[in-house]
Design a protein around this motif. Sequence first.
Motif, PDB file in Angstrom:
ATOM      1  N   ALA A 199      -3.713   3.887   3.999  1.00 41.09           N
ATOM      2  CA  ALA A 199      -2.267   3.998   4.197  1.00 41.09           C
ATOM      3  C   ALA A 199      -1.906   5.397   4.648  1.00 41.09           C
ATOM      4  N   LEU A 205       8.115   6.955  -9.930  1.00 36.17           N
ATOM      5  CA  LEU A 205       6.821   6.783  -9.301  1.00 36.17           C
ATOM      6  C   LEU A 205       6.774   5.448  -8.563  1.00 36.17           C
ATOM      7  N   GLU A 254      -2.817  14.131  -2.182  1.00 39.20           N
ATOM      8  CA  GLU A 254      -2.525  13.082  -3.154  1.00 39.20           C
ATOM      9  C   GLU A 254      -2.391  11.730  -2.476  1.00 39.20           C
ATOM     10  N   ALA A 255      -1.808  11.734  -1.286  1.00 35.40           N
ATOM     11  CA  ALA A 255      -1.696  10.468  -0.550  1.00 35.40           C
ATOM     12  C   ALA A 255      -3.084   9.918  -0.245  1.00 35.40           C
ATOM     13  N   ARG A 272      -5.726  10.445  -1.948  1.00 30.89           N
ATOM     14  CA  ARG A 272      -6.291   9.957  -3.197  1.00 30.89           C
ATOM     15  C   ARG A 272      -5.739   8.569  -3.521  1.00 30.89           C
ATOM     16  N   GLU A 273      -4.438   8.392  -3.308  1.00 30.74           N
ATOM     17  CA  GLU A 273      -3.818   7.132  -3.677  1.00 30.74           C
ATOM     18  C   GLU A 273      -4.272   5.994  -2.782  1.00 30.74           C
ATOM     19  N   ASP A 274      -4.266   6.211  -1.492  1.00 25.20           N
ATOM     20  CA  ASP A 274      -4.638   5.155  -0.561  1.00 25.20           C
ATOM     21  C   ASP A 274      -4.962   5.779   0.775  1.00 25.20           C
ATOM     22  N   ARG A 322       3.412  13.004 -14.649  1.00 26.60           N
ATOM     23  CA  ARG A 322       3.928  11.907 -13.853  1.00 26.60           C
ATOM     24  C   ARG A 322       4.217  10.735 -14.764  1.00 26.60           C
ATOM     25  N   VAL A 323       5.443  10.602 -15.175  1.00 28.50           N
ATOM     26  CA  VAL A 323       5.745   9.437 -16.026  1.00 28.50           C
ATOM     27  C   VAL A 323       6.891   8.658 -15.406  1.00 28.50           C
ATOM     28  N   GLY A 324       6.818   7.387 -15.497  1.00 25.83           N
ATOM     29  CA  GLY A 324       7.919   6.567 -14.975  1.00 25.83           C
ATOM     30  C   GLY A 324       7.957   5.277 -15.739  1.00 25.83           C
ATOM     31  N   ARG A 364       0.811  -1.222   0.000  1.00 21.59           N
ATOM     32  CA  ARG A 364       0.000   0.000   0.000  1.00 21.59           C
ATOM     33  C   ARG A 364       0.842   1.268   0.000  1.00 21.59           C
ATOM     34  N   ILE A 365       1.785   1.301  -0.900  1.00 18.95           N
ATOM     35  CA  ILE A 365       2.505   2.555  -1.111  1.00 18.95           C
ATOM     36  C   ILE A 365       1.641   3.432  -1.989  1.00 18.95           C
ATOM     37  N   PHE A 366       2.048   4.662  -2.172  1.00 18.93           N
ATOM     38  CA  PHE A 366       1.254   5.576  -2.986  1.00 18.93           C
ATOM     39  C   PHE A 366       1.768   5.525  -4.420  1.00 18.93           C
ATOM     40  N   PRO A 367       1.040   4.863  -5.299  1.00 14.72           N
ATOM     41  CA  PRO A 367       1.595   4.558  -6.627  1.00 14.72           C
ATOM     42  C   PRO A 367       1.957   5.778  -7.468  1.00 14.72           C
ATOM     43  N   ARG A 368       1.160   6.845  -7.393  1.00 16.39           N
ATOM     44  CA  ARG A 368       1.453   7.972  -8.271  1.00 16.39           C
ATOM     45  C   ARG A 368       2.263   9.068  -7.593  1.00 16.39           C
ATOM     46  N   LEU A 369       2.834   8.737  -6.435  1.00 23.72           N
ATOM     47  CA  LEU A 369       3.806   9.640  -5.844  1.00 23.72           C
ATOM     48  C   LEU A 369       5.184   9.028  -6.041  1.00 23.72           C
TER      49      LEU A 369
END
Lengths: 241, 382, 396
Positions: free
Chosen positions: C277, A138, C269-270, C272-274, C387-389, A93-98
Motif C-alpha cells: 500500500a 488509529l 511506519e507506512a 512497516r504497516e503495509d 498509540r491507543v485508540g 489496506r490502510i495503515f492500521p497503526r497510523l
Amino acid sequence: MADNITPILELKNVVSAYGRIKALKGISLKVFPGEIVTIIGANGAGKSTTLMTICNIITAVEGDILYKGERINNIASDILPSMGLCQVPEGRRIFPRLTVMENLDMGAFFRKDAADIKHDLERVFELFPKLRERRKQLGGTLSGGEQQMLAMGRALMSSPKVLLLDEPSMGLAPLLVKQIFDIIRMINSQGVTVVLVEQNANLALQCAQRGYVLETGTVVMEDEADKLLTNPDIRKAYLGE
Amino acid sequence: MKRLLALIAALAVMTLVLTGCGEEEKAGKVLRIGTMSPLTGPYAADGNDIRQGAEIAVEVMKEQGGVEGYTDIQLFSQDTACDPKQAVAAANKLINEKVTAVVGAYCSSSTIPSSETLAEENIVMLTPASTSPQVTERGLPYMFRTCGRDDHQAPAAVKFMKDVADVKTLFIVDDKTTYSQGLADGVSIAAKAAGIEVLEHDHVNQGDKDYSAVLTKVKAANPDMFYISLQNSATGALMVIQARRMGINATFMGQDAVYHPNLIEIGKNAAEGMFCTFGAIDKDAPAFKNFLSKYKAIANNEPGAYSAYSFDSTMAYMLAVKAAGSTDPAKVRAELMKLDFVGASKNVVYDEKGDSGSNYTVYQIKDGKFVPYWNSLTGDKY
Amino acid sequence: MTTQESKKLWLSCGVGLIWFLIILWPLLGITPEGLEFGKTFKVFGYVAVGVVILMLFYQVQQAGKLNFVGTPLKATSVGIGKIYEITPRWILLGIVLALAIAFPLVTGRYAHDVSISVLIYICLGLGLNIVVGLAGLLDLGYIAFYGVGAYTYALMSLHFGLSFWLCLPIAGVTAAIAGCIIGYPTLRMRGDYLAIVTLGFGEIVRLILNNWMGLTNGPNGIMGILRPEIFGFQLNKLWMLYYVILGIAVFTILAVYRLNFSRIGRAWEAIREDETAAELMGVNTFLLKLLAYAMGATFAGFAGAFFAARMRFVGPESFSFLESAMVLAMVVLGGMGSIPGVILGVLALVALPEVFREFELYRMLVFGGVMTLMMLIRPAGIWPAKRVGRRSEEAD
C-alpha cells in the motif's frame, strides 16, 4: 461523455504471471478520460491481478500498458501516483497503526504543494465527514466502512487523474455500499476517470458506462454497461438469475 | 503519565542500589586483595583453582599471624569468563571494592586489557597463568607474572621435540586466541630454525567442538608430532579423543593451558602418552608438600594446575606489603623486587619487567597420571 | 475475596510450586557424582516460603486489612501524578538531564561503569528501533554495525593516529555503508527470510573480524586504542568518558525523536504497516528501507567507536549474535517504537542484572524469571509507543 480519441489508460495483450502460472493471458482494454469503466468477473478471474499489473506491483511479462499514450511497463510503482494514477487496493489496506490524518497524509506523500494539499484534505473531509470526526484515531480502530472511506480518501489525496478501485463493496453493509457508490459517481463527476473492479456486477454495471468481463485471465466480453446488464448470459452468470 | 513516573522511579532505585553497592563499611585498615579468573564458562576449572589458591594463601597468612598493621585480610573474587569485556568490568568492580592488588587473570586476552584499567589506579597485578609475552612487555610498573612466558615455553617444547623425541615432521593447530596462537607461532618459528619440518600450521575457532575438518588434514599429513595449542584442558581432551578416533598415530603434545587433571579425566585412553609443557613444580619439595597439606586441609580437594602459582602470587604480595609496611604501590614494588622465597610452585624472584622466570618441564601422561619427563633447563630426563 | 477464589488462588499457587520443583530438581540434583536432593530442597524451601508469604500478603491486602498503608500511598501517587501532569514537558526532561549530568558526581566507579554501558546500549537500542520498530525490518544482525564502528575507530587510531572526534563521524559513515551493503540484498525479502538473512550477515561480519588476521588481528583483537582527547588533555577517567557517551546518547535521542515525527518516519511506519500500500501511495520503499538500515547503522557506528575508546581494546567476541539478540530484546521488552520504552528496556536488561549480581549464580535464573514475567503481564512492552485508540463503534 467519453472522448474517443486517446484512451487515458490502455492495455494491449498484457500477459502477467505468478511464477509459472499465467494469471492474465493477454488482455486488452481501453479506458477513456472521464469514464467509469468496470471490470467484472468471478473469483480468480484475474481482476485484481489486472490492477496490480497496471501499477507494476506484478510485472507484465508481455504486452504494453499505456498511460496517456506512454508505455509505463517499466516505471516503478511508487512513481505512478505522481503521474496521476492511483489505486485503492483490495481489502482497503490502510495503515492500521497510523492515525486517520497520517493515513491521508501518506496519500499526498510525494506532493510538495502544501496549499493544494490542504485544499484537497478539506475536500476529502467534505466527502467523508466521518473521517474528520475520527481524524486522530488509529486507522485500525475504524469500522470496515470507515476504513473503505479512509482508503478512498487516501487515494484522493494524491489528486489522481485515474483512480483504480479494487472491490470497494467487499464486506460492507448494503447501505454503506450505496454510499460508497454515490461517492464514486461524485468523484467521477469532478473529472476523475475511474476503473472499477467489482464482484458485485449489478452495482458495478449500474454505475459504469462501459464494462469488461474477465474469465480466467481473458476478456470474454466488452460492451456498454446497460447492454451488459440486459445480456442474458451475463445475467445468468453474474447477476444471479 | 504514570509511565514516565515509573521510568524516573526505576532510575532512582537503580541509582540507589548502584551507589549502595559502591560503599563499604569503615575500613579499619583491612588489606583488600582481589582475584580475577574465569569462574564460569569453559575455563571455570582453572579459574576456580586460581581463586582457591589465593583463598588458601590468605588463610595460611592469617594462621601465621596476618600482616602487621592490618586487622584483617579480605579477598574479593570476580568472574572474567575469559571475555575481555567482562574482565575489564571485573577490574572496575574490584577497583570499586578498593583492592590494592589483584591476582589474575587466566586468559592473556583478559589480563592484558584489564591490566591497563588497573594500571590507571596503580593497583598491583600479579598473574599466575597468563603466559603471553605481551603481558610484561608493555612497561607497566605494577604488572607481575608468577608463571612462565611463552617465548620460553615454545623453545623448550621445540628443544624437547628435536633432542629427545626426535621429531622430523610437525603439524601445529591453535585456536587463534592471543595466547594459543602466540605460542603456536613461537613453536613454528623455533621448529623451523631447529630444522624440523612444519607440515602445516592450521587453526580452529574458540568454542568449536567438532575438529574433524582440521583432523582430516592432520591424518593426511601424517606428522611425527601433533602440537595442540588450545585454551584449556576440556577442548584439548576433545581434540585428542577425536584425533585418536580418526586413527591418527602421531605423538601428541600440548601446552600449559591443556595441562590439567581434567585432560586425563575426559581424554582417558586417548590422552595416554601425550606430552605437555608446564612450569616445573617439584612435587617433592618441602614447600610444595607443605602447600599441599594445607590446601587439602582447608579446601577438601586437590590443588589444580594453577593453584600453586596463584598461592605464590598472593603470598608474594602479602609478604611485600609486610616488608614495606604499607600498600603504597611504589614501596610494594620495591619490596617485590627484593623478594626471593621458595614458593609452592618455584623459587619466586621478580625481574625488572615483572617476570619471574620460566622453568618449563615436559610432562607425560603415563598410566593416567602426569609424570615429569624432561627438564628443559637441565636437559635431563627424569 | 471469597473462599472459592481463595481456594483457587492457593491451588494454582500449589501447582506452580510443584511445577517449579519438577523443573528445579534436574538442574540442581543431577551431578556427575550422582543424584542429590539436599540442595534442591533447600532452594525450593526458600522459594516456597517466599511465595507463601507473598500470597498471604496479597490475601490480606485484598481483604482490605492493609488499607491503612495502601490508601495514603495511593493518595500520594495520585498527588504525584497530578503534579506530573501540570508540569510542562521540558521541565521534566530538564530534570532528567540534570540528574544525568549530576550522576557521576555522587556515585562510585562501579556505577559509572554500569551507566556507561547503559548509555551505549541506549544508542544501540534506539538505532535498532529505527530498523525494527519504525520500518518493521526484523534485523537480527544489527550488532555487526556496532562492530564496524568499533573496528573503524580502532584501526584509524592505530594506523593513522586519528583523533576520536574525527573518527566518530567516520565510524558512523562506515557503519552506514555497511548498512547499505547488508540491507541491499534483503530488500526483496519479508518476514522470516529477512530475519535469517540479516542474522547470517551479522555472523559473516563477526567471522570476517575473527579471521582476517592481517586487518583485524583476528581473535586477539586490537589493543592500545587511544582515549579521546580535548586540546591535548586525555580523557582518561571513567567519569569523563561518561560525559562523552552522555553527549552521544543525547544526540541520538534527539535525532531519533526528530526522525520519529518526520515525513521519513511516517513513510517508514507506512512501510512497516503495509509495504505494498505504501508503494502504491508513492513511497519509494527501496530507498527508504535502505535509508532505515543506514540510519540505524550510523548510531550503532557511533556507539561502537565510543566502545572501542572506552575499552581501549576490541575483539570479535564482543559482537556475537547473542549481543544482537540482547539489543533486540531490549527494544521489544521496552516497547517497540517508543523512545522511553527503549530506555526502560535497556535499564531492565543491562542495569538489572548488575543489581542481581548479589545473587551470584542465581542471577541468570532470577533474570530469566523476570523476563518471563514481563512477557506474561506486559507483552506489548513496558512502555509501548503511545498509540491507543478505541473501536469507533464502541465510541458511539
